[in-house]
Design a protein around this motif. Structure first.
Motif, mmCIF file in Angstrom:
data_model
loop_
_atom_site.group_PDB
_atom_site.id
_atom_site.type_symbol
_atom_site.label_atom_id
_atom_site.label_comp_id
_atom_site.label_asym_id
_atom_site.label_seq_id
_atom_site.Cartn_x
_atom_site.Cartn_y
_atom_site.Cartn_z
ATOM 1 N N GLN A 134 0.812 -1.216 0.000
ATOM 2 C CA GLN A 134 0.000 0.000 0.000
ATOM 3 C C GLN A 134 0.847 1.268 0.000
ATOM 4 O OE1 GLN A 134 -2.561 -0.546 3.398
ATOM 5 N NE2 GLN A 134 -3.886 -2.019 2.329
ATOM 6 N N SER A 135 2.156 1.082 0.014
ATOM 7 C CA SER A 135 3.069 2.227 -0.051
ATOM 8 C C SER A 135 4.374 1.764 -0.678
ATOM 9 C CB SER A 135 3.343 2.786 1.351
ATOM 10 O OG SER A 135 4.070 1.835 2.114
ATOM 11 N N LEU A 136 5.183 2.725 -1.097
ATOM 12 C CA LEU A 136 6.474 2.384 -1.694
ATOM 13 C C LEU A 136 7.365 1.625 -0.723
ATOM 14 C CD1 LEU A 136 7.478 5.530 -3.792
ATOM 15 C CD2 LEU A 136 7.287 3.176 -4.612
ATOM 16 N N GLU A 137 7.241 1.917 0.571
ATOM 17 C CA GLU A 137 8.082 1.269 1.573
ATOM 18 C C GLU A 137 7.802 -0.234 1.647
ATOM 19 O OE1 GLU A 137 6.413 4.143 2.037
ATOM 20 O OE2 GLU A 137 8.270 5.310 1.797
ATOM 21 N N GLU A 138 6.603 -0.650 1.286
ATOM 22 C CA GLU A 138 6.250 -2.064 1.363
ATOM 23 C C GLU A 138 6.644 -2.838 0.104
ATOM 24 O OE1 GLU A 138 2.132 -2.527 2.249
ATOM 25 O OE2 GLU A 138 2.295 -1.673 4.265
ATOM 26 N N ARG A 145 9.300 6.546 -10.012
ATOM 27 C CA ARG A 145 9.099 7.059 -8.645
ATOM 28 C C ARG A 145 8.470 8.451 -8.667
ATOM 29 N NH1 ARG A 145 11.762 5.114 -3.799
ATOM 30 N NH2 ARG A 145 11.174 6.473 -2.077
ATOM 31 N N GLU A 167 5.016 9.446 -6.929
ATOM 32 C CA GLU A 167 4.987 10.476 -5.899
ATOM 33 C C GLU A 167 4.225 11.727 -6.329
ATOM 34 O OE1 GLU A 167 9.123 10.893 -4.982
ATOM 35 O OE2 GLU A 167 9.103 9.198 -3.571
ATOM 36 N N LEU A 172 -0.306 2.271 -6.925
ATOM 37 C CA LEU A 172 0.438 3.317 -6.196
ATOM 38 C C LEU A 172 0.478 4.610 -6.995
ATOM 39 C CD1 LEU A 172 3.430 1.281 -4.698
ATOM 40 C CD2 LEU A 172 1.401 2.129 -3.524
ATOM 41 N N THR A 227 -3.101 6.075 -6.214
ATOM 42 C CA THR A 227 -3.482 6.416 -4.841
ATOM 43 C C THR A 227 -2.543 7.413 -4.185
ATOM 44 O OG1 THR A 227 -2.287 4.458 -4.041
ATOM 45 C CG2 THR A 227 -4.626 4.209 -4.517
ATOM 46 N N ASN A 228 -1.245 7.353 -4.481
ATOM 47 C CA ASN A 228 -0.301 8.231 -3.788
ATOM 48 C C ASN A 228 -0.480 9.696 -4.145
ATOM 49 O OD1 ASN A 228 0.775 5.981 -2.602
ATOM 50 N ND2 ASN A 228 2.909 6.546 -2.995
#
Length: 438
Positions: free
Chosen positions: A11-15, A30, A34, A61, A64-65
């Protein structure tokens, strides 16, 4: 409940696991995720990679981001009418709410040229941000105008340590198995191995194995201790690793190419691996047999003339017998080709001769070689001065066979010193001297 692979979608770039090269800070993808805008973006993107590498995740992503509207279409079911409806809706979103629309088009390689053409106006005017996913080489499956208006982003399979992290998160996360299961070390290693870089396959296999482990628990079990998933339970859940191979796409040609190159390189084990891969994927054994016949002439040639005999025999036998027994015949032909001494001298020779023809070289057939078996040939002098080789004790005579402009320079066949061609090398040198007198 949705499948584990869906619940664990990042659900996020970190995941996100894997794809570090295309998600590095400042990279086009990216920046797209972003939400950077302005003169430098955002650009549409075509995500090319094998299954389970995050194409759908990255598309979500992107939407949603940055607070964009997300619309998803599948090329399997959508048509031009659906694409135009999305464009109309995107125009309303832009005009009424000042909000961009992300169109995620899965399996774009299944869209026809006309369907892909329908995307062009919206992509060119940035009415929509197209994020298209494909497992096929876009150079062959996506029209050039659409490619030129999009970034092509190549995704690779996940590394083993990245798959291991995916499994760990699925075991521990509340969205996943929430600590209710543990994985034995050998079971974990097996899941990583059979996944083949595909995170979705790893999670699907884990979910199936967890079900087997749960069913194996004694009735009425009441404990908070997590259930261990063993190697035997993983093997029971996943009886056989699915073969990643599309008989209609570029993987068809990639694996066939690997088979040919492994036989050419004399690596029998590698050649048998790719043969097995093609057969397990349901490839037509007649296609494989034809490739082996070509390789027997192209790569083995006169270094071992019997390789072509084996390959042609396999071609006919496979057509008569079919699978599964055809695998044995194909294996014999592959092993013969791989172990045979190699020579591409005949292949290189015909290519050199064709190059001369295409360059305009090769004058009239010498008069003494021309046909003399028809009325009027003798009056034209055809066949006059021809020396019949069988009249010579050696069966070879000095005589010009090439056209005049090539008689002094044609030099096509260069036998190697490998296998049977070593004998031919000495013989051709002797014959050449005798025939051409030099």
């Amino acid at each position: 409940m949705p499948p584990l692979a869906v619940r664990m979608r990042p659900q996020s770039l970190e995941e996100v696991r894997g794809q570090g090269a295309v998600l590095r800070p400042g990279s086009p993808l990216r920046r797209l995720i972003e939400g950077y805008a302005g003169p430098a973006g955002p650009l549409s993107a075509i995500l090319w990679g094998p299954p389970g590498t995050g194409k759908t995740t990255l598309a979500h992503l992107v939407a949603t981001n940055a607070g964009r509207k997300f619309v998803e279409l599948s090329a399997v079911t959508a048509g031009v009418k659906d694409v135009r409806a999305v464009m109309d809706a995107a125009a309303r979103e832009r005009d009424l709410y000042d909000r961009q629309t992300v169109l995620f088009l899965d399996e774009i390689h299944r869209f026809t040229k006309a369907q892909q053409d329908a995307l062009l106006p919206g992509v060119e005017n940035r009415l929509v941000i197209l994020v298209a996913a494909t497992t096929e080489n876009p150079s062959f499956s996506v029209i050039a105008p659409l490619l030129s208006r999009s970034m092509l982003i190549t995704l690779g399979p996940l590394a083993d340590d990245e798959l291991d992290q995916v499994l760990t998160r699925a075991l521990e996360d509340e969205r996943g198995l929430a600590g209710a299961f543990t994985l034995a070390a050998d079971a974990r290693a097996h899941l990583v191995r059979i996944a083949g870089g595909d995170a979705r396959r790893a999670l699907t296999s884990l979910e199936a194995a967890a079900g087997v482990a749960l069913d194996a628990q004694p009735a009425g079990r009441h404990t908070d201790e997590p259930v261990e998933v063993t190697l035997a339970q993983v093997e029971q859940a996943v009886a056989h690793a699915a073969v990643r191979y599309d008989r209609t796409g570029d993987q068809h040609y990639d694996v066939a190419s690997a088979l040919i190159k492994s036989m050419r390189g004399s690596d029998v084990d590698a050649a048998l691996h790719y043969l097995a891969r093609m057969l397990e994927a349901g490839e037509d054994p007649r296609f494989i047999a034809r490739r082996i016949v070509i390789a027997a002439s192209e790569d083995v040639g006169m270094a071992d003339p019997t390789a072509l005999q084996t390959a042609v025999a396999a071609l006919h036998a496979v057509a008569q017998i079919g699978m599964p027994e055809a695998r044995i015949i194909l294996a014999q032909a592959v092993v013969h080709n791989a172990l045979a001494p190699k020579s591409n001298a005949a292949y290189a020779g015909i290519n050199a001769a064709i190059a001369d023809i295409r360059a305009g070289r090769g004058g009239p057939v010498p008069v003494h070689l021309r046909g003399s078996g028809y009325a009027g040939a003798a009056r034209l002098g055809h066949g006059e001065g021809y020396s019949y080789p069988h009249d010579d004790a050696a069966g070879v005579v000095q005589q010009q066979y090439l056209p005049d402009d090539l008689a002094e320079q044609a030099d096509y066949y260069h036998p190697t010193e490998r296998g049977w061609e070593q004998t031919l090398s000495a013989r051709w040198a002797q014959l050449r001297r005798h025939i051409r007198g030099r």
